[in-house]
Write a protein that holds these residues in place. Structure first.
Motif, PDB file in Angstrom:
ATOM      1  N   TYR A 172     -43.336   1.915   9.520  1.00 43.56           N
ATOM      2  CA  TYR A 172     -42.170   2.806   9.499  1.00 43.56           C
ATOM      3  C   TYR A 172     -41.479   2.850  10.858  1.00 43.56           C
ATOM      4  O   TYR A 172     -40.258   3.014  10.932  1.00 43.56           O
ATOM      5  N   GLY A 173     -42.247   2.699  11.935  1.00 42.86           N
ATOM      6  CA  GLY A 173     -41.624   2.624  13.249  1.00 42.86           C
ATOM      7  C   GLY A 173     -40.736   1.402  13.377  1.00 42.86           C
ATOM      8  O   GLY A 173     -39.604   1.486  13.868  1.00 42.86           O
ATOM      9  N   PHE A 201     -36.330   5.491   4.453  1.00 45.15           N
ATOM     10  CA  PHE A 201     -37.379   6.103   3.620  1.00 45.15           C
ATOM     11  C   PHE A 201     -37.221   5.732   2.155  1.00 45.15           C
ATOM     12  O   PHE A 201     -36.123   5.769   1.602  1.00 45.15           O
ATOM     13  N   GLY A 202     -38.340   5.398   1.525  1.00 44.41           N
ATOM     14  CA  GLY A 202     -38.342   5.045   0.112  1.00 44.41           C
ATOM     15  C   GLY A 202     -38.955   6.132  -0.752  1.00 44.41           C
ATOM     16  O   GLY A 202     -39.448   7.149  -0.259  1.00 44.41           O
ATOM     17  N   ALA A 252     -43.725  10.997   4.572  1.00 48.23           N
ATOM     18  CA  ALA A 252     -43.273  12.371   4.406  1.00 48.23           C
ATOM     19  C   ALA A 252     -43.150  13.088   5.751  1.00 48.23           C
ATOM     20  O   ALA A 252     -42.157  13.783   6.017  1.00 48.23           O
ATOM     21  N   ILE A 253     -44.148  12.933   6.604  1.00 46.07           N
ATOM     22  CA  ILE A 253     -44.111  13.592   7.916  1.00 46.07           C
ATOM     23  C   ILE A 253     -42.951  13.059   8.758  1.00 46.07           C
ATOM     24  O   ILE A 253     -42.216  13.820   9.391  1.00 46.07           O
ATOM     25  N   TRP A 254     -42.751  11.738   8.756  1.00 48.38           N
ATOM     26  CA  TRP A 254     -41.644  11.135   9.501  1.00 48.38           C
ATOM     27  C   TRP A 254     -40.302  11.575   8.932  1.00 48.38           C
ATOM     28  O   TRP A 254     -39.347  11.828   9.660  1.00 48.38           O
ATOM     29  N   SER A 255     -40.242  11.699   7.600  1.00 50.28           N
ATOM     30  CA  SER A 255     -39.006  12.123   6.949  1.00 50.28           C
ATOM     31  C   SER A 255     -38.687  13.581   7.244  1.00 50.28           C
ATOM     32  O   SER A 255     -37.530  13.938   7.495  1.00 50.28           O
ATOM     33  N   VAL A 278     -34.603   3.974  -2.534  1.00 52.48           N
ATOM     34  CA  VAL A 278     -34.193   5.207  -1.862  1.00 52.48           C
ATOM     35  C   VAL A 278     -34.603   6.431  -2.685  1.00 52.48           C
ATOM     36  O   VAL A 278     -34.400   6.479  -3.901  1.00 52.48           O
ATOM     37  N   ALA A 279     -35.170   7.408  -2.015  1.00 51.70           N
ATOM     38  CA  ALA A 279     -35.653   8.614  -2.700  1.00 51.70           C
ATOM     39  C   ALA A 279     -34.512   9.600  -2.949  1.00 51.70           C
ATOM     40  O   ALA A 279     -33.548   9.669  -2.187  1.00 51.70           O
ATOM     41  N   VAL A 280     -34.663  10.370  -4.024  1.00 51.22           N
ATOM     42  CA  VAL A 280     -33.669  11.395  -4.346  1.00 51.22           C
ATOM     43  C   VAL A 280     -33.621  12.461  -3.262  1.00 51.22           C
ATOM     44  O   VAL A 280     -32.578  13.092  -3.044  1.00 51.22           O
ATOM     45  N   THR A 281     -34.725  12.649  -2.540  1.00 51.70           N
ATOM     46  CA  THR A 281     -34.728  13.642  -1.465  1.00 51.70           C
ATOM     47  C   THR A 281     -33.713  13.301  -0.377  1.00 51.70           C
ATOM     48  O   THR A 281     -33.201  14.209   0.290  1.00 51.70           O
ATOM     49  N   SER A 282     -33.405  12.021  -0.197  1.00 53.11           N
ATOM     50  CA  SER A 282     -32.369  11.650   0.779  1.00 53.11           C
ATOM     51  C   SER A 282     -31.013  12.204   0.353  1.00 53.11           C
ATOM     52  O   SER A 282     -30.225  12.658   1.192  1.00 53.11           O
TER      53      SER A 282
END
Length: 293
Positions: free
Chosen positions: A74-75, A101-102, A132-135, A252-256
């Protein structure tokens, strides 16, 4: 032929359950998205993460290796995406978060479970937790244009991951009645997340679909390449390697979209990315699984 059938057996339940949610909304039935999402992210998903870690038979050293590999992946994806967004001239607040984020929760966890069983799920929750933590820290900071990185400390799934990791490390467990209760609560997470994914896609109002298709394809290529490279570098075992690649490459996640809507970014463009990448994933996720199985 056997490989094709195996891949279809894995991906079909995932997309069929999402289709259930899509059809449910399109036929006029009620679905309280905010309530169901809060229920899943506050109760069922943390329960799933905790019990998956406590019950896993994976060696802690293997999970630790995957943890560092996920952080590195992720980095690297973040650095590459930041450069690409700047070079292309996209608005950072709108596009950076969804391109990094996916959908490691709604889509990644079920895929890992169906493809690799309980061992795959144990690995998948580690990648999901890192994402999740990074997001919740960097992702929210970028989309909101500022804010406190300590927001992640308030998320139940973060505490579920930390507690699950502690119990795994110390070889602890809870009384049987407590574990049974948490396992029942966790079992509703995967079907709820998949149906909710379909509902969310059905309600989106996407914009700029041609550009979204190109960006989504680029995201998939970059994420798959980075994850595979990191997996080889860390010499991950086969299932851990496969889970890392699949999780990092999820659409892509819906949370985005929810974050863009909440903080005033261009949510319609993010909706386009969600729809485009989810549609493309119907084609590319089976191909990835065919290579890593």
């Amino acid at each position: 032929m056997n490989l094709v059938l195996t891949v279809l057996e894995i991906v079909s339940p995932v997309f069929l359950l999402a289709l259930v949610g899509f059809v449910w909304v399109r036929t006029g039935h009620e679905y309280r998205l905010e309530f169901v999402t809060k229920l899943a992210m506050t109760l069922s998903v943390p329960a799933l993460i905790f019990t998956a870690l406590v019950n896993t038979s994976i060696e802690p050293s293997a999970l630790t290796a995957l943890l560092f590999a996920a952080i590195a992946a992720y980095g690297a994806v973040t650095v590459v995406t930041m450069i690409a967004v700047k070079v292309i001239g996209l608005e950072r607040r709108t596009f950076l978060n969804p391109l990094i984020f996916g959908n490691t929760g709604n889509l990644g966890l079920p895929l890992a479970l169906f493809a690799f069983g309980e061992e795959g799920l144990g690995y998948a929750v580690v990648v999901f937790a890192v994402m999740a933590i990074w997001s919740f820290t960097f992702g929210v900071y970028v989309t909101a244009g500022g804010g406190s990185p300590m927001k992640a400390a308030k998320e139940p799934l973060v505490w579920a991951t930390l507690l699950g990791g502690l119990f795994l490390w110390q070889d602890w467990t809870l009384p049987r009645f407590a574990m049974n209760t948490l396992q029942l609560l966790g079992q509703i997470a995967i079907p709820i997340m998949l149906i909710t994914l379909g509902v969310a896609v059905a309600r989106l109002h996407p914009r700029g679909m041609p550009r979204a298709m190109v960006l989504s394809l680029g995201k998939a290529v970059v994420c798959a390449g980075v994850a595979a490279g990191v997996g080889y570098y860390f010499a991950l075992p086969p299932i851990a390697f496969a889970v890392l690649v699949v999780q990092v490459t999820t659409p892509v996640a819906v949370t985005s979209y929810m974050l863009a809507e909440k903080y005033g970014a261009d949510s319609d463009s993010v909706a386009g990315l969600v729809v485009a990448s989810t549609l493309l994933s119907v084609a590319y996720l089976p191909i990835i699984l065919a290579f890593v199985i």
